[in-house]
Design a protein around this motif. Structure first.
Motif, PDB file in Angstrom:
ATOM      1  N   SER A 124      41.976 -28.143  58.147  1.00  0.00           N
ATOM      2  CA  SER A 124      40.684 -27.599  57.636  1.00  0.00           C
ATOM      3  C   SER A 124      40.641 -26.230  57.616  1.00  0.00           C
ATOM      4  CB  SER A 124      39.859 -28.509  58.612  1.00  0.00           C
ATOM      5  OG  SER A 124      40.002 -29.544  58.135  1.00  0.00           O
ATOM      6  N   LEU A 125      41.374 -25.713  58.720  1.00  0.00           N
ATOM      7  CA  LEU A 125      41.023 -24.205  58.777  1.00  0.00           C
ATOM      8  C   LEU A 125      42.213 -23.689  57.701  1.00  0.00           C
ATOM      9  CD1 LEU A 125      39.749 -22.066  60.212  1.00  0.00           C
ATOM     10  CD2 LEU A 125      41.596 -22.060  62.096  1.00  0.00           C
ATOM     11  N   LEU A 126      43.348 -24.451  57.367  1.00  0.00           N
ATOM     12  CA  LEU A 126      44.117 -23.976  56.744  1.00  0.00           C
ATOM     13  C   LEU A 126      43.648 -24.330  55.397  1.00  0.00           C
ATOM     14  CD1 LEU A 126      47.350 -25.259  58.281  1.00  0.00           C
ATOM     15  CD2 LEU A 126      47.129 -23.355  57.453  1.00  0.00           C
ATOM     16  N   GLU A 127      42.922 -25.503  55.055  1.00  0.00           N
ATOM     17  CA  GLU A 127      42.484 -25.621  53.593  1.00  0.00           C
ATOM     18  C   GLU A 127      41.255 -24.565  53.461  1.00  0.00           C
ATOM     19  OE1 GLU A 127      40.590 -29.444  54.056  1.00  0.00           O
ATOM     20  OE2 GLU A 127      42.896 -30.298  53.821  1.00  0.00           O
ATOM     21  N   GLN A 128      40.505 -24.079  54.290  1.00  0.00           N
ATOM     22  CA  GLN A 128      39.582 -23.418  54.248  1.00  0.00           C
ATOM     23  C   GLN A 128      40.281 -21.960  53.909  1.00  0.00           C
ATOM     24  OE1 GLN A 128      37.066 -22.857  57.724  1.00  0.00           O
ATOM     25  NE2 GLN A 128      35.764 -24.541  56.911  1.00  0.00           N
ATOM     26  N   LYS A 129      41.352 -21.761  54.704  1.00  0.00           N
ATOM     27  CA  LYS A 129      42.040 -20.112  54.385  1.00  0.00           C
ATOM     28  C   LYS A 129      42.507 -20.404  52.903  1.00  0.00           C
ATOM     29  CE  LYS A 129      45.623 -17.732  56.726  1.00  0.00           C
ATOM     30  NZ  LYS A 129      46.706 -17.610  57.650  1.00  0.00           N
ATOM     31  N   GLU A 130      43.282 -21.636  52.389  1.00  0.00           N
ATOM     32  CA  GLU A 130      43.767 -21.425  51.192  1.00  0.00           C
ATOM     33  C   GLU A 130      42.517 -21.421  50.116  1.00  0.00           C
ATOM     34  OE1 GLU A 130      46.544 -21.731  48.763  1.00  0.00           O
ATOM     35  OE2 GLU A 130      47.064 -21.562  50.790  1.00  0.00           O
ATOM     36  N   ASP A 131      41.566 -21.909  50.509  1.00  0.00           N
ATOM     37  CA  ASP A 131      40.497 -21.768  49.648  1.00  0.00           C
ATOM     38  C   ASP A 131      39.991 -20.476  49.197  1.00  0.00           C
ATOM     39  OD1 ASP A 131      38.565 -23.172  47.817  1.00  0.00           O
ATOM     40  OD2 ASP A 131      37.149 -22.920  49.303  1.00  0.00           O
ATOM     41  N   LEU A 132      39.923 -19.780  50.593  1.00  0.00           N
ATOM     42  CA  LEU A 132      39.434 -18.361  50.346  1.00  0.00           C
ATOM     43  C   LEU A 132      40.592 -17.582  49.902  1.00  0.00           C
ATOM     44  CD1 LEU A 132      37.916 -17.835  54.304  1.00  0.00           C
ATOM     45  CD2 LEU A 132      36.823 -17.776  51.918  1.00  0.00           C
ATOM     46  N   ARG A 133      41.707 -17.989  49.889  1.00  0.00           N
ATOM     47  CA  ARG A 133      42.976 -17.254  49.396  1.00  0.00           C
ATOM     48  C   ARG A 133      42.858 -17.507  47.700  1.00  0.00           C
ATOM     49  NH1 ARG A 133      47.917 -18.773  52.032  1.00  0.00           N
ATOM     50  NH2 ARG A 133      47.153 -17.415  53.507  1.00  0.00           N
ATOM     51  N   LYS A 134      42.534 -18.642  47.357  1.00  0.00           N
ATOM     52  CA  LYS A 134      42.443 -19.092  45.935  1.00  0.00           C
ATOM     53  C   LYS A 134      41.202 -17.943  45.394  1.00  0.00           C
ATOM     54  CE  LYS A 134      44.642 -23.356  45.844  1.00  0.00           C
ATOM     55  NZ  LYS A 134      44.259 -24.667  45.681  1.00  0.00           N
ATOM     56  N   ARG A 135      40.014 -18.164  46.187  1.00  0.00           N
ATOM     57  CA  ARG A 135      38.986 -17.751  45.514  1.00  0.00           C
ATOM     58  C   ARG A 135      39.071 -15.963  45.537  1.00  0.00           C
ATOM     59  NH1 ARG A 135      33.769 -19.392  48.904  1.00  0.00           N
ATOM     60  NH2 ARG A 135      33.979 -21.592  49.002  1.00  0.00           N
ATOM     61  N   LEU A 136      40.066 -15.442  46.613  1.00  0.00           N
ATOM     62  CA  LEU A 136      40.029 -14.226  46.475  1.00  0.00           C
ATOM     63  C   LEU A 136      41.049 -13.803  45.456  1.00  0.00           C
ATOM     64  CD1 LEU A 136      39.933 -11.363  47.841  1.00  0.00           C
ATOM     65  CD2 LEU A 136      41.937 -12.052  49.314  1.00  0.00           C
ATOM     66  N   SER A 137      42.089 -14.608  44.987  1.00  0.00           N
ATOM     67  CA  SER A 137      43.104 -14.216  43.975  1.00  0.00           C
ATOM     68  C   SER A 137      42.328 -14.481  42.760  1.00  0.00           C
ATOM     69  CB  SER A 137      44.255 -15.511  44.081  1.00  0.00           C
ATOM     70  OG  SER A 137      44.786 -15.355  42.865  1.00  0.00           O
ATOM     71  N   TYR A 138      41.407 -15.492  42.545  1.00  0.00           N
ATOM     72  CA  TYR A 138      40.560 -15.537  41.461  1.00  0.00           C
ATOM     73  C   TYR A 138      39.711 -14.449  41.343  1.00  0.00           C
ATOM     74  CZ  TYR A 138      36.871 -17.313  38.103  1.00  0.00           C
ATOM     75  OH  TYR A 138      36.240 -17.391  37.219  1.00  0.00           O
ATOM     76  N   THR A 139      38.867 -13.969  42.329  1.00  0.00           N
ATOM     77  CA  THR A 139      38.109 -12.683  42.205  1.00  0.00           C
ATOM     78  C   THR A 139      38.846 -11.486  41.741  1.00  0.00           C
ATOM     79  OG1 THR A 139      36.568 -13.761  43.763  1.00  0.00           O
ATOM     80  CG2 THR A 139      36.336 -11.605  43.512  1.00  0.00           C
ATOM     81  N   THR A 140      40.074 -11.346  42.642  1.00  0.00           N
ATOM     82  CA  THR A 140      40.722 -10.188  42.354  1.00  0.00           C
ATOM     83  C   THR A 140      41.254 -10.153  40.757  1.00  0.00           C
ATOM     84  OG1 THR A 140      41.755 -10.225  44.473  1.00  0.00           O
ATOM     85  CG2 THR A 140      43.012  -9.084  42.872  1.00  0.00           C
ATOM     86  N   HIS A 141      41.731 -11.305  40.147  1.00  0.00           N
ATOM     87  CA  HIS A 141      42.199 -11.182  38.719  1.00  0.00           C
ATOM     88  C   HIS A 141      40.720 -11.041  37.872  1.00  0.00           C
ATOM     89  CE1 HIS A 141      43.859 -12.838  35.350  1.00  0.00           C
ATOM     90  NE2 HIS A 141      43.038 -13.893  35.011  1.00  0.00           N
ATOM     91  N   LYS A 142      39.663 -11.731  38.388  1.00  0.00           N
ATOM     92  CA  LYS A 142      38.381 -11.347  37.574  1.00  0.00           C
ATOM     93  C   LYS A 142      38.053  -9.886  37.514  1.00  0.00           C
ATOM     94  CE  LYS A 142      34.798 -14.099  36.561  1.00  0.00           C
ATOM     95  NZ  LYS A 142      34.291 -14.406  35.376  1.00  0.00           N
ATOM     96  N   LEU A 143      38.257  -9.290  38.776  1.00  0.00           N
ATOM     97  CA  LEU A 143      38.006  -7.783  39.042  1.00  0.00           C
ATOM     98  C   LEU A 143      39.086  -7.127  37.864  1.00  0.00           C
ATOM     99  CD1 LEU A 143      37.293  -7.292  42.692  1.00  0.00           C
ATOM    100  CD2 LEU A 143      35.947  -6.788  40.885  1.00  0.00           C
TER     101      LEU A 143
END
Length: 140
Positions: free
Chosen positions: A1-20
């Motif tokens: 769960s913490l790993l899933e949250q971390k992974e989810d945050l990493r995906k969102r960060l990657s998505y946001t970085t890509h969008k930026l």
């Protein structure tokens, strides 16, 4: 769960970085387009400014020419008015001379008629007294 949250945050960060990155790319492209449009607009403004200066210069030159022509027309008009007045005075003088000449001619005609009558009378008198006249000539 913490790993899933971390992974989810990493995906969102990657998505946001890509969008930026996409937004940065779009921003750069828009900025480049706007800078190009600004240069074109500045060049066009420079052309119109130069054209306006030439038009203003031509207008000023035409105003000077127009002013000079108006002054020349005014001078010519004054000259023609003066000449017209002088000619009118000369016409009056010449008409007076003409009237005097007509009166003189009439007087000379009357004198001529009177002298003709006198000459005719003298001729008649001489014819009446030819012998008397011849006698007086012989005595002289």
């Amino acid at each position: 769960s913490l790993l899933e949250q971390k992974e989810d945050l990493r995906k969102r960060l990657s998505y946001t970085t890509h969008k930026l990155e996409l937004l940065q790319s779009e921003f750069d492209s828009t900025r480049q387009y706007l800078e190009t449009e600004l240069r074109r607009a500045q060049e066009e403004l420079d052309k119109f400014t130069d054209k306006l200066r030439r038009i203003q210069s031509s207008y000023s030159a035409l105003q000077r020419i127009n002013q000079d022509l108006e002054e020349k027309i005014h001078r010519d008009s004054q000259h023609h008015d003066d000449e017209k007045r002088a000619l009118s005075r000369e016409i009056i003088v010449l008409n007076n001379h003409l009237m005097e000449a007509k009166l003189t001619i009439e007087k000379l005609r009357e004198d001529n008629d009177m002298y003709r009558k006198d000459c005719n009378l003298a001729a008649q008198l001489l014819q009446c007294n030819k012998s008397l006249y011849r006698a007086q000539l012989s005595e002289v």
